[in-house]
Structures are given as structure tokens and as C-alpha cells.
Design a protein around this motif. Structure first.
Motif, mmCIF file in Angstrom:
data_model
loop_
_atom_site.group_PDB
_atom_site.id
_atom_site.type_symbol
_atom_site.label_atom_id
_atom_site.label_comp_id
_atom_site.label_asym_id
_atom_site.label_seq_id
_atom_site.Cartn_x
_atom_site.Cartn_y
_atom_site.Cartn_z
ATOM 1 N N SER A 251 -15.207 0.000 2.873
ATOM 2 C CA SER A 251 -14.600 0.955 3.558
ATOM 3 C C SER A 251 -14.529 2.335 2.765
ATOM 4 O O SER A 251 -14.681 2.390 1.771
ATOM 5 C CB SER A 251 -13.236 0.448 3.921
ATOM 6 O OG SER A 251 -12.586 0.412 2.977
ATOM 7 N N HIS B 289 0.750 -1.162 -0.099
ATOM 8 C CA HIS B 289 0.132 -0.002 0.002
ATOM 9 C C HIS B 289 0.619 1.366 0.115
ATOM 10 O O HIS B 289 0.624 2.308 -0.724
ATOM 11 C CB HIS B 289 -0.979 -0.021 1.347
ATOM 12 C CG HIS B 289 -2.073 -0.828 0.973
ATOM 13 N ND1 HIS B 289 -3.098 -0.859 0.026
ATOM 14 C CD2 HIS B 289 -2.198 -2.201 1.814
ATOM 15 C CE1 HIS B 289 -3.951 -1.684 0.360
ATOM 16 N NE2 HIS B 289 -3.418 -2.545 1.057
ATOM 17 N N GLU C 129 -5.022 -7.812 -1.437
ATOM 18 C CA GLU C 129 -5.200 -8.018 -0.139
ATOM 19 C C GLU C 129 -6.588 -8.778 0.269
ATOM 20 O O GLU C 129 -6.610 -9.672 0.830
ATOM 21 C CB GLU C 129 -5.310 -6.853 0.859
ATOM 22 C CG GLU C 129 -5.585 -6.730 2.279
ATOM 23 C CD GLU C 129 -5.581 -5.313 2.768
ATOM 24 O OE1 GLU C 129 -6.013 -5.377 3.886
ATOM 25 O OE2 GLU C 129 -5.320 -4.376 2.223
ATOM 26 N N LEU C 130 -7.578 -8.627 -0.826
ATOM 27 C CA LEU C 130 -8.864 -9.008 -0.390
ATOM 28 C C LEU C 130 -9.757 -10.109 -1.250
ATOM 29 O O LEU C 130 -10.508 -10.702 -0.884
ATOM 30 C CB LEU C 130 -9.967 -7.700 -0.378
ATOM 31 C CG LEU C 130 -9.601 -6.514 0.568
ATOM 32 C CD1 LEU C 130 -10.459 -5.315 0.271
ATOM 33 C CD2 LEU C 130 -9.845 -7.214 1.917
ATOM 34 N N LEU D 43 -5.524 -3.118 -2.919
ATOM 35 C CA LEU D 43 -6.706 -3.674 -2.468
ATOM 36 C C LEU D 43 -7.346 -5.105 -2.635
ATOM 37 O O LEU D 43 -7.671 -6.195 -1.878
ATOM 38 C CB LEU D 43 -8.105 -2.566 -2.447
ATOM 39 C CG LEU D 43 -7.854 -1.537 -1.436
ATOM 40 C CD1 LEU D 43 -8.859 -0.504 -2.018
ATOM 41 C CD2 LEU D 43 -8.022 -1.986 -0.084
ATOM 42 N N HIS E 86 -17.089 -8.748 3.095
ATOM 43 C CA HIS E 86 -15.650 -7.947 3.929
ATOM 44 C C HIS E 86 -15.792 -6.595 4.051
ATOM 45 O O HIS E 86 -15.806 -5.900 3.132
ATOM 46 C CB HIS E 86 -14.310 -8.586 3.463
ATOM 47 C CG HIS E 86 -13.209 -8.451 4.439
ATOM 48 N ND1 HIS E 86 -12.724 -7.309 4.571
ATOM 49 C CD2 HIS E 86 -12.646 -9.320 4.988
ATOM 50 C CE1 HIS E 86 -11.747 -7.290 5.666
ATOM 51 N NE2 HIS E 86 -11.623 -8.482 5.834
ATOM 52 N N GLU F 92 -11.950 3.869 2.654
ATOM 53 C CA GLU F 92 -10.820 3.731 1.739
ATOM 54 C C GLU F 92 -11.030 3.299 0.434
ATOM 55 O O GLU F 92 -10.469 3.775 -0.585
ATOM 56 C CB GLU F 92 -9.517 2.950 2.425
ATOM 57 C CG GLU F 92 -8.434 2.628 1.672
ATOM 58 C CD GLU F 92 -7.600 1.424 2.340
ATOM 59 O OE1 GLU F 92 -6.186 1.355 1.702
ATOM 60 O OE2 GLU F 92 -7.803 1.262 3.184
ATOM 61 N N ALA F 93 -11.904 2.079 0.398
ATOM 62 C CA ALA F 93 -12.268 1.533 -0.981
ATOM 63 C C ALA F 93 -12.938 2.633 -1.753
ATOM 64 O O ALA F 93 -12.582 2.453 -3.022
ATOM 65 C CB ALA F 93 -12.808 0.208 -0.625
ATOM 66 N N ARG G 129 -13.674 -4.276 4.370
ATOM 67 C CA ARG G 129 -12.906 -3.594 3.628
ATOM 68 C C ARG G 129 -13.322 -3.389 2.361
ATOM 69 O O ARG G 129 -12.981 -2.068 1.848
ATOM 70 C CB ARG G 129 -11.398 -4.170 3.629
ATOM 71 C CG ARG G 129 -10.636 -4.434 4.942
ATOM 72 C CD ARG G 129 -9.935 -3.104 5.233
ATOM 73 N NE ARG G 129 -8.571 -3.150 4.407
ATOM 74 C CZ ARG G 129 -7.817 -2.207 3.981
ATOM 75 N NH1 ARG G 129 -8.298 -0.864 4.262
ATOM 76 N NH2 ARG G 129 -6.848 -2.422 3.110
ATOM 77 N N TYR G 130 -14.356 -4.088 1.788
ATOM 78 C CA TYR G 130 -14.675 -3.587 0.618
ATOM 79 C C TYR G 130 -15.785 -2.330 0.588
ATOM 80 O O TYR G 130 -15.862 -1.671 -0.310
ATOM 81 C CB TYR G 130 -15.466 -4.953 -0.078
ATOM 82 C CG TYR G 130 -14.733 -5.858 -0.874
ATOM 83 C CD1 TYR G 130 -13.946 -5.510 -1.862
ATOM 84 C CD2 TYR G 130 -14.470 -7.037 -0.361
ATOM 85 C CE1 TYR G 130 -13.092 -6.366 -2.673
ATOM 86 C CE2 TYR G 130 -13.707 -8.122 -0.962
ATOM 87 C CZ TYR G 130 -12.998 -7.577 -2.208
ATOM 88 O OH TYR G 130 -12.261 -8.522 -2.851
#
Length: 384
Positions: free
Chosen positions: A283, A243, A270-271, A267, A278, A285-286, A280-281
Motif C-alpha cells: 500500500s 496507529h 497488524e500484518l 504495521l 497481502h 501507506e506502507a 497492505r504491504y
């Protein structure tokens, strides 16, 4: 006399039988002949069966697994190479800028890893042709990784590792020759990144190689994408390294370079083994990475070679965020080509892509219908 008396009933029965026979009582009625059975007709496809063509999409069997997007000249070069004619590939690479050149070299090299007779003929005809040497060298890199296989280290045999390192060493020497013949070309140095990854180069050695790349092509998307693999946790780095590398590249990128694509690649690395649910998907950030890439797409030149790759990843992340209609719009722009992330990470990329495409397109069509019906109902309400 008694015998004659006994024969009388028999004679009478015989006379009756002959008379009835003449009248036709014992003739069998012929059964009517049934007409010959008509040949079986193929069953029509039921109207409810999904066919991608009905939605303006490419048929499953026509999907191209080699390319991320359309490249007519490259397809022609590949077709010519399959017949032994190397001239179209030579002419195409000579006319390509470094970004296009790298994409085309990797595709041509993958074909040469299966059959390199046309490359050997090219090199024999033009011994000092840097492009021929580069394609030959990159084909060795592709072959080395093919020999290794795509399983983890614990599931890879000693023989596979030995063949992998033997061919990778050959590729290293060939790439050095390609760099000597074309000192300004970043492509031999980009190709060395996969050698560095496979041979487990130390970070300091990788940093030295990377300096050679950026001095020749500081904002090369293909180079950054290759280097990001080195910094992945599954290879020689970590999620933090990966990252950080992506953020550093994006911070220095000119508008329209498409380097913001690196955030989504990071990303995804990582995912991609996680469920779409999840967190993070979903988030911030995404979402910020998606929006930044959309903004950069708007500023990129129409013929940017990494536009298709960017759209393929947008399909993946928009779908994960349940932005179904947007995801379907991006998919339509690249449909027909699946030689890109995320599809090429799967054992059967065609089957996986077709499944995602069907679900996505049908869901988007349903949502669009619902939205249109809601507008019509609203309009009727206002008219009353």
C-alpha cells in the motif's frame, strides 16, 4: 598274481604324483596382498552449497539473539555478570543516556531472569543503588512473562496465570522503589508499561502512567515502542488505537529521533501473520512509512541506539515490497544480531532469520549480476 596286477596302476599314480609335487605343480599361488585402505577423507563442501561466510555474512551458529545490533560494552557486562561480577554492568548503566540505558537494562534483566545471583550480590554490596534495583525489578517483569508463556489466554493454564500475576505484583513494588531512588529516570516508568499490559490496566490509568514517562523523556523510542504494545489489538487497544498512537508520536518527533519507526512497528503488529502478498504491504501507506523512516535515518546521529532495530524492520518491509537489493543492503548493516523485530516473534528466530537471509542475499546477488550484464551489453552496443 591278480592282486599284484591290480596294485600296478596305484603305484604308477603314486610315482606320478610324487614327481609332479617335486616340480611344484601343486604349490598354491599366493594372492598379492592388497594395500591397506586409506582413511576416509571428509567430503569437501560442494561449490554450489550456500555458506553465509562466502557472502561476507556471519555464520549461522554465531548469530546473537540477545541484541539488535553491536554493543561491545554490553557484551562485556553480560560476560562479567555470568561469572558473578556485577561491576561492569553498574559502570555501564551509570554512563548510559536514557535511551541506551533502557535497552541495556532490558538485556541485563533478561540475563538476570535466568540467573540473578550477580544482581543479588550487587544489591547486597550497594543497597541504595538505583540501577541495581531497576535491573532486579525488570528481571521480575521478564520472569513473569516467561512464566506465563507466549500462548494466547485460552492456551495458558491457571497455574501459569497465577505465577504470572504473583511475580508481576512483586515487580510492581520493586519498580516503585527504583523510581523513588532515581526520580528523574524514565526507565522504571517504562518498565511499568509491561506491568500495566499484563495486569490489564484501564486506559485512564495507562494515560496517567504515560504522562510520567513523557515528562521525563518525551521522545524516547523505547518508551513509545513499549506503549504501542499496550495499544495493540492483541492487548488493551485496537488497530485504530495503535496507529493513532504511532501517528501522534511521529507528528511531534524531532528530525533524526527515529520515532517514525513506530509506523512500521504498528504495521508489523497488524500484518505479521499475513502473507507477504497481502495488499497492505504494497500500500501507499506502507511505502510512505518506509520512505519516512529512510529520511529520518539520514538525519539520525550515527550512534543512535535504535538504528539497528530500524534496519531490521526495513529488511522485512522492503522484502515484502520486492525491493530485494535494498533489503539485502539493510540486512548486511545489521547481520550477526537478531534480537529485534521481526525475528524475535518466531519460535526459532535463528532458523527463520537464516532462511530469510539466504533467500534474500542470493536473490539480490542474482539481480545485481543481471544489472551488471545489462550494462555491459549496453556498453558494447554503443561501441558498435
Amino acid at each position: 598274481m591278480s592282486r599284484l596286477f591290480l596294485l600296478l596302476p596305484v603305484a604308477a599314480a603314486a610315482v606320478w604324483f610324487v614327481q609332479r609335487y617335486r616340480e611344484g605343480a601343486f604349490n598354491r599361488t599366493k594372492r598379492p596382498r592388497l594395500p591397506a585402505a586409506a582413511p576416509a577423507q571428509p567430503a569437501a563442501t560442494p561449490a554450489w552449497v550456500y555458506r553465509p561466510e562466502d557472502y561476507g555474512l556471519v555464520a549461522d551458529e554465531l548469530l546473537d539473539t540477545r541484541l539488535p545490533g553491536p554493543d561491545t560494552e554490553l557484551v562485556k557486562a553480560l560476560e562479567a555478570a555470568s561469572t558473578g561480577d556485577w561491576a561492569p554492568a553498574s559502570e555501564l548503566l551509570a554512563a548510559s543516556d536514557p535511551e541506551w540505558r533502557w535497552i541495556r537494562v532490558t538485556v541485563l534483566a533478561s540475563a538476570a531472569a535466568e540467573d540473578d545471583s550477580w544482581v543479588r550480590a550487587w544489591r547486597a554490596a550497594r543497597p541504595g543503588d538505583a540501577a541495581a534495583v531497576l535491573v532486579s525489578a525488570e528481571s521480575l517483569v521478564a520472569l513473569a512473562w516467561k512464566l506465563r508463556g507466549n500462548r494466547g489466554a485460552k492456551d495458558t493454564t491457571r497455574e501459569q496465570f497465577e505465577n504470572f500475576h504473583r511475580v508481576l505484583a512483586q515487580a510492581s513494588g520493586a519498580l516503585a522503589e527504583a523510581a523513588r531512588l532515581a526520580p528523574e529516570d524514565p526507565c522504571p516508568y517504562i518498565a511499568m508499561i509491561r506491568v500495566a499490559l499484563g495486569e490489564g490496566w484501564a486506559h485512564e490509568h495507562m494515560h496517567a502512567l504515560w504522562r510520567e514517562v513523557v515528562v521525563r523523556a518525551p521522545h524516547h523510542v523505547g518508551a513509545h515502542s513499549a506503549a504501542l504494545q499496550y495499544w495493540c489489538a492483541k492487548w488493551r487497544g485496537s488497530d485504530e488505537h495503535m496507529h493513532a498512537f504511532a501517528e501522534s508520536a511521529v507528528a511531534q518527533a524531532p528530525a533524526g529521533s527515529l520515532l517514525p519507526l513506530l509506523r512500521l512497528i504498528a504495521l508489523f503488529e497488524e500484518l505479521h501473520e499475513e502473507q507477504r502478498s497481502h495488499p497492505r504491504y504494497q500500500s501507499a501507506e506502507a511505502t510512505a512509512a518506509i520512505d519516512a523512516l529512510f529520511a529520518d535515518l539520514a538525519m539520525a546521529p550515527p550512534g543512535h541506539p535504535w538504528l539497528p532495530a530500524a534496519r531490521h524492520l526495513l529488511v522485512w518491509f522492503l522484502r515484502a515490497q520486492r525491493r530485494t537489493v535494498e533489503a539485502a543492503e539493510q540486512l548486511r548493516l545489521v547481520d550477526g544480531f537478531i534480537g529485534a523485530l521481526p525475528w524475535r516473534y518466531y519460535l526459532d528466530p535463528v532458523a527463520f532469520y537464516c532462511s530469510v537471509r539466504q533467500n534474500l542475499v542470493l536473490a539480490a546477488a542474482h539481480l545485481i549480476r543481471e544489472a551488471e550484464e545489462a550494462k555491459m551489453n549496453e556498453a558494447r552496443t554503443m561501441e558498435r
